[in-house]
Design a protein around this motif. Structure first.
Motif, PDB file in Angstrom:
ATOM      1  N   ILE A 199       0.855  -1.178   0.000  1.00 15.03           N
ATOM      2  CA  ILE A 199       0.000   0.000   0.000  1.00 15.03           C
ATOM      3  C   ILE A 199       0.898   1.236   0.000  1.00 15.03           C
ATOM      4  O   ILE A 199       1.982   1.219   0.598  1.00 15.03           O
ATOM      5  N   VAL A 200       0.480   2.261  -0.703  1.00 11.04           N
ATOM      6  CA  VAL A 200       1.215   3.529  -0.682  1.00 11.04           C
ATOM      7  C   VAL A 200       0.410   4.496   0.179  1.00 11.04           C
ATOM      8  O   VAL A 200      -0.690   4.885  -0.184  1.00 11.04           O
ATOM      9  N   GLU A 201       0.967   4.809   1.349  1.00 11.20           N
ATOM     10  CA  GLU A 201       0.210   5.657   2.295  1.00 11.20           C
ATOM     11  C   GLU A 201       0.301   7.119   1.912  1.00 11.20           C
ATOM     12  O   GLU A 201      -0.585   7.912   2.204  1.00 11.20           O
ATOM     13  N   VAL A 202       1.423   7.478   1.284  1.00 12.23           N
ATOM     14  CA  VAL A 202       1.651   8.890   0.990  1.00 12.23           C
ATOM     15  C   VAL A 202       1.675   9.091  -0.518  1.00 12.23           C
ATOM     16  O   VAL A 202       2.649   8.784  -1.169  1.00 12.23           O
ATOM     17  N   SER A 203       0.574   9.590  -1.044  1.00 15.39           N
ATOM     18  CA  SER A 203       0.535   9.822  -2.482  1.00 15.39           C
ATOM     19  C   SER A 203       0.302  11.300  -2.732  1.00 15.39           C
ATOM     20  O   SER A 203      -0.495  11.936  -2.063  1.00 15.39           O
ATOM     21  N   GLU A 204       1.037  11.806  -3.696  1.00 19.49           N
ATOM     22  CA  GLU A 204       0.827  13.196  -4.083  1.00 19.49           C
ATOM     23  C   GLU A 204       0.182  13.260  -5.462  1.00 19.49           C
ATOM     24  O   GLU A 204       0.253  14.255  -6.155  1.00 19.49           O
ATOM     25  N   ALA A 205      -0.436  12.153  -5.848  1.00 19.14           N
ATOM     26  CA  ALA A 205      -1.011  12.054  -7.195  1.00 19.14           C
ATOM     27  C   ALA A 205      -2.316  12.825  -7.307  1.00 19.14           C
ATOM     28  O   ALA A 205      -3.014  13.046  -6.313  1.00 19.14           O
ATOM     29  N   ASP A 206      -2.654  13.204  -8.547  1.00 19.14           N
ATOM     30  CA  ASP A 206      -3.942  13.844  -8.792  1.00 19.14           C
ATOM     31  C   ASP A 206      -5.083  12.827  -8.788  1.00 19.14           C
ATOM     32  O   ASP A 206      -6.241  13.170  -8.632  1.00 19.14           O
ATOM     33  N   TRP A 207      -4.725  11.561  -9.013  1.00 21.33           N
ATOM     34  CA  TRP A 207      -5.744  10.496  -9.062  1.00 21.33           C
ATOM     35  C   TRP A 207      -5.191   9.336  -8.248  1.00 21.33           C
ATOM     36  O   TRP A 207      -4.744   8.319  -8.767  1.00 21.33           O
ATOM     37  N   VAL A 259       2.340   4.467  -7.170  1.00 24.54           N
ATOM     38  CA  VAL A 259       2.540   5.737  -6.474  1.00 24.54           C
ATOM     39  C   VAL A 259       1.297   6.627  -6.569  1.00 24.54           C
ATOM     40  O   VAL A 259       1.147   7.600  -5.824  1.00 24.54           O
ATOM     41  N   GLY A 260       0.371   6.260  -7.439  1.00 16.83           N
ATOM     42  CA  GLY A 260      -0.841   7.067  -7.664  1.00 16.83           C
ATOM     43  C   GLY A 260      -0.800   7.617  -9.074  1.00 16.83           C
ATOM     44  O   GLY A 260       0.256   8.026  -9.555  1.00 16.83           O
ATOM     45  N   SER A 261      -1.942   7.607  -9.726  1.00 15.15           N
ATOM     46  CA  SER A 261      -1.944   7.999 -11.132  1.00 15.15           C
ATOM     47  C   SER A 261      -1.847   9.514 -11.260  1.00 15.15           C
ATOM     48  O   SER A 261      -2.377  10.247 -10.428  1.00 15.15           O
ATOM     49  N   GLN A 262      -1.195   9.944 -12.341  1.00 13.07           N
ATOM     50  CA  GLN A 262      -0.957  11.378 -12.568  1.00 13.07           C
ATOM     51  C   GLN A 262      -0.190  11.989 -11.392  1.00 13.07           C
ATOM     52  O   GLN A 262      -0.660  12.894 -10.705  1.00 13.07           O
ATOM     53  N   THR A 263       0.985  11.427 -11.149  1.00 14.07           N
ATOM     54  CA  THR A 263       1.922  12.018 -10.188  1.00 14.07           C
ATOM     55  C   THR A 263       2.797  12.959 -11.006  1.00 14.07           C
ATOM     56  O   THR A 263       3.656  12.515 -11.762  1.00 14.07           O
ATOM     57  N   ARG A 264       2.520  14.259 -10.882  1.00 13.60           N
ATOM     58  CA  ARG A 264       3.024  15.215 -11.872  1.00 13.60           C
ATOM     59  C   ARG A 264       4.531  15.381 -11.917  1.00 13.60           C
ATOM     60  O   ARG A 264       5.114  15.617 -12.959  1.00 13.60           O
ATOM     61  N   SER A 295      13.963 -10.468  -6.252  1.00  8.34           N
ATOM     62  CA  SER A 295      14.539 -10.197  -7.572  1.00  8.34           C
ATOM     63  C   SER A 295      13.692  -9.261  -8.424  1.00  8.34           C
ATOM     64  O   SER A 295      14.139  -8.791  -9.455  1.00  8.34           O
ATOM     65  N   VAL A 296      12.453  -8.993  -7.993  1.00 11.53           N
ATOM     66  CA  VAL A 296      11.560  -8.169  -8.809  1.00 11.53           C
ATOM     67  C   VAL A 296      11.044  -6.970  -8.019  1.00 11.53           C
ATOM     68  O   VAL A 296      10.486  -7.124  -6.931  1.00 11.53           O
ATOM     69  N   LEU A 297      11.243  -5.795  -8.581  1.00 12.39           N
ATOM     70  CA  LEU A 297      10.627  -4.597  -8.033  1.00 12.39           C
ATOM     71  C   LEU A 297       9.749  -4.014  -9.135  1.00 12.39           C
ATOM     72  O   LEU A 297      10.237  -3.653 -10.210  1.00 12.39           O
ATOM     73  N   ASN A 298       8.452  -3.979  -8.843  1.00  8.46           N
ATOM     74  CA  ASN A 298       7.502  -3.448  -9.817  1.00  8.46           C
ATOM     75  C   ASN A 298       7.083  -2.052  -9.352  1.00  8.46           C
ATOM     76  O   ASN A 298       6.378  -1.914  -8.352  1.00  8.46           O
ATOM     77  N   ILE A 299       7.532  -1.030 -10.080  1.00  4.76           N
ATOM     78  CA  ILE A 299       7.286   0.351  -9.621  1.00  4.76           C
ATOM     79  C   ILE A 299       5.951   0.917 -10.125  1.00  4.76           C
ATOM     80  O   ILE A 299       5.639   2.086  -9.873  1.00  4.76           O
ATOM     81  N   GLY A 300       5.173   0.088 -10.833  1.00  4.66           N
ATOM     82  CA  GLY A 300       3.820   0.505 -11.201  1.00  4.66           C
ATOM     83  C   GLY A 300       3.771   1.652 -12.203  1.00  4.66           C
ATOM     84  O   GLY A 300       4.692   1.849 -13.002  1.00  4.66           O
ATOM     85  N   GLY A 301       2.665   2.403 -12.143  1.00  5.89           N
ATOM     86  CA  GLY A 301       2.465   3.521 -13.079  1.00  5.89           C
ATOM     87  C   GLY A 301       2.626   4.854 -12.368  1.00  5.89           C
ATOM     88  O   GLY A 301       3.435   4.963 -11.460  1.00  5.89           O
ATOM     89  N   GLY A 302       1.841   5.823 -12.804  1.00  2.00           N
ATOM     90  CA  GLY A 302       1.918   7.147 -12.193  1.00  2.00           C
ATOM     91  C   GLY A 302       2.502   8.191 -13.115  1.00  2.00           C
ATOM     92  O   GLY A 302       2.421   9.397 -12.834  1.00  2.00           O
ATOM     93  N   PHE A 303       3.088   7.750 -14.214  1.00  7.06           N
ATOM     94  CA  PHE A 303       3.718   8.661 -15.178  1.00  7.06           C
ATOM     95  C   PHE A 303       2.648   9.603 -15.742  1.00  7.06           C
ATOM     96  O   PHE A 303       1.604   9.149 -16.196  1.00  7.06           O
ATOM     97  N   PRO A 304       2.921  10.905 -15.710  1.00  2.35           N
ATOM     98  CA  PRO A 304       1.838  11.875 -15.946  1.00  2.35           C
ATOM     99  C   PRO A 304       1.614  12.220 -17.415  1.00  2.35           C
ATOM    100  O   PRO A 304       2.445  11.941 -18.266  1.00  2.35           O
ATOM    101  N   ALA A 305       0.481  12.866 -17.655  1.00  2.03           N
ATOM    102  CA  ALA A 305       0.175  13.448 -18.964  1.00  2.03           C
ATOM    103  C   ALA A 305      -0.054  14.939 -18.761  1.00  2.03           C
ATOM    104  O   ALA A 305      -0.298  15.396 -17.640  1.00  2.03           O
ATOM    105  N   PHE A 306       0.012  15.662 -19.852  1.00  3.40           N
ATOM    106  CA  PHE A 306      -0.183  17.107 -19.762  1.00  3.40           C
ATOM    107  C   PHE A 306      -1.673  17.451 -19.810  1.00  3.40           C
ATOM    108  O   PHE A 306      -2.347  17.186 -20.795  1.00  3.40           O
ATOM    109  N   TYR A 307      -2.168  18.027 -18.700  1.00  3.46           N
ATOM    110  CA  TYR A 307      -3.566  18.472 -18.677  1.00  3.46           C
ATOM    111  C   TYR A 307      -3.645  19.966 -18.366  1.00  3.46           C
ATOM    112  O   TYR A 307      -4.621  20.429 -17.802  1.00  3.46           O
ATOM    113  N   GLY A 308      -2.588  20.703 -18.663  1.00  8.19           N
ATOM    114  CA  GLY A 308      -2.635  22.136 -18.410  1.00  8.19           C
ATOM    115  C   GLY A 308      -1.648  22.565 -17.337  1.00  8.19           C
ATOM    116  O   GLY A 308      -1.157  23.681 -17.337  1.00  8.19           O
TER     117      GLY A 308
END
Ligand SMILES: *Cc1c(COP(=O)(O)O)cnc(C)c1O
Length: 387
Positions: free
Chosen positions: A146-154, A188-193, A220-233
């Protein structure tokens, strides 16, 4: 790190799309996806991620053409269901390139995937490990934290993952069940800017990683997931620089992990897509109403689910953008009062906007087509065209 010129990039990105859109008629809301743009994004992320292997999160946009292009580029895939696995296999991905990353799986789907050669599964609970052990004996599993501390927009914080203590117990339990516990995953949470926003989460996760190693697990495996952002302004880092920075932060904390997986979804496809919509009505509720109400032919139930809580603010474009603008409440066409897109923070739209005008919704290649209902209220689901 370098910030990219979002304006320039946005214009580059839309030119091929815009030519196609300008020359086409659409009889319903349509998402147009530029596959070359997906490729450009894959190459940028891949360059930044270095030795990490990309597993594209299929749910962001499962269009066959998108999967085809990514298969050609050598991408791996994060699939959440039998349907997504079957899609990837049918488009030519090999079983070893697909991970079953949902922590909530039906036993029959696990057995089905195992039969087709999928060997890597996610889990965050005892019962899930038992299901995997029974239906995919000896499979590799990673435990989602679980990620307790997320600064993501989603943020995705609460629903998935388990805490550190539990995660360590699950590694032991997986071993007891004769599975092969290979490591951890998180999102880390989606749309982590900004890449720096990963730091608090990575710091916490690194402690768990270390604790597991101290307990004798050969991870042997670390899966860092998503969170890579897109430009929304709002400004975001360029994909390559962002990915490179994330990898730098990961390497500082986790050292030489044998396999690093990254699962970009939004960051891979959002900027490759534009939705062509239409204004259906502009009105005021009373003479004194400050804001106009603008109703589009697409709404919360036909693809724009991520406007929930006004979390994701899409950029709108019309042919009248050179005219004066005024604040509007933006709503969808259905008879559900929740189908209001932006009200707390109204959007600026041209004063001359009227019924029948085309409205482009930018950077909507991710999490739109899949969120579209089949035909709520008789409105057709979002159409997808790949060019
Ligand atoms: C949705 C999802 C992703 C993709 O997340 P983005 O923020 O769109 O990059 C990656 N991994 C898992 C497990 C997911 O559920």
């Amino acid at each position: 790190m370098t910030l990219h010129n979002t304006h320039l990039r946005a214009q580059d990105a839309v030119s091929r799309l815009d030519t196609f859109i300008a020359l086409s008629d659409f009889d319903r809301p349509t998402l147009v996806v530029d596959l070359d743009r997906v490729e450009q994004q894959y190459r940028a992320l891949d360059a930044g991620l270095g030795r990490a292997q990309i597993h594209y999160a299929v749910k962001a946009n499962p269009a066959e053409e998108v999967i085809d292009r990514l298969v050609t580029l050598g991408s791996h895939f994060d699939a959440a269901s039998k349907g997504e696995i079957s899609l990837c296999l049918s488009r030519g991905a090999k079983a070893h390139q697909i991970s079953f990353g949902n922590t909530i799986k039906k036993p029959s789907d696990i057995a089905w995937a195992w039969d087709r050669g999928i060997t890597l599964f996610a889990a965050d609970a005892e019962e899930e490990l038992e299901k995997i052990a029974e239906n995919a004996p000896g499979a590799q599993v990673y435990i989602r934290l679980i990620v307790e501390v997320s600064e993501a927009d989603w943020p995705l914080t609460r629903k998935f993952g388990c805490d550190a203590t539990k995660a360590l117990e699950l590694l032991d339990y997986a071993r007891d069940l004769c599975l092969e516990p290979v490591g951890f995953s998180f999102h880390v949470g989606s749309q982590t800017r900004r890449a720096e926003m990963w730091i608090p989460a990575l710091d916490a996760l690194a402690q768990t990683w270390k604790a597991a190693q101290d307990a004798g697990h050969d991870l042997s495996v670390l899966n860092i997931g998503g969170g890579f952002p897109a430009f929304y302004g709002e400004e975001v880092d360029a994909p390559e620089a962002y990915a490179a920075k994330v990898m730098e932060l990961v390497t500082e904390r986790f050292g030489d992990v044998r396999h690093i997986m990254a699962e970009p979804g939004r960051g891979m496809v959002a900027e490759a897509g534009t939705i062509v919509a239409e204004c259906m009505l502009v009105s005021r509720k009373s003479e004194r109403d400050l804001h106009r109400w603008v109703y589009l032919d697409i709404g919360r139930f036909s693809g724009l689910a991520e406007t929930e809580g006004e979390a994701i603010r899409y950029q709108l474009e019309t042919a009248r953008d050179h005219e004066a603008t005024g604040p509007c409440i933006l709503a969808g066409p259905s008879c559900d009062s929740a189908d209001v897109l932006y009200e707390k923070r109204p959007v600026q739209l041209p004063v001359g906007l009227k019924s029948g005008d085309r409205v482009l919704i930018r950077n909507t290649g991710a999490y739109t087509s899949t969120y579209s209902s089949v035909g709520f209220n008789g409105f057709p689901p979002l159409d997808v065209v790949c060019i």
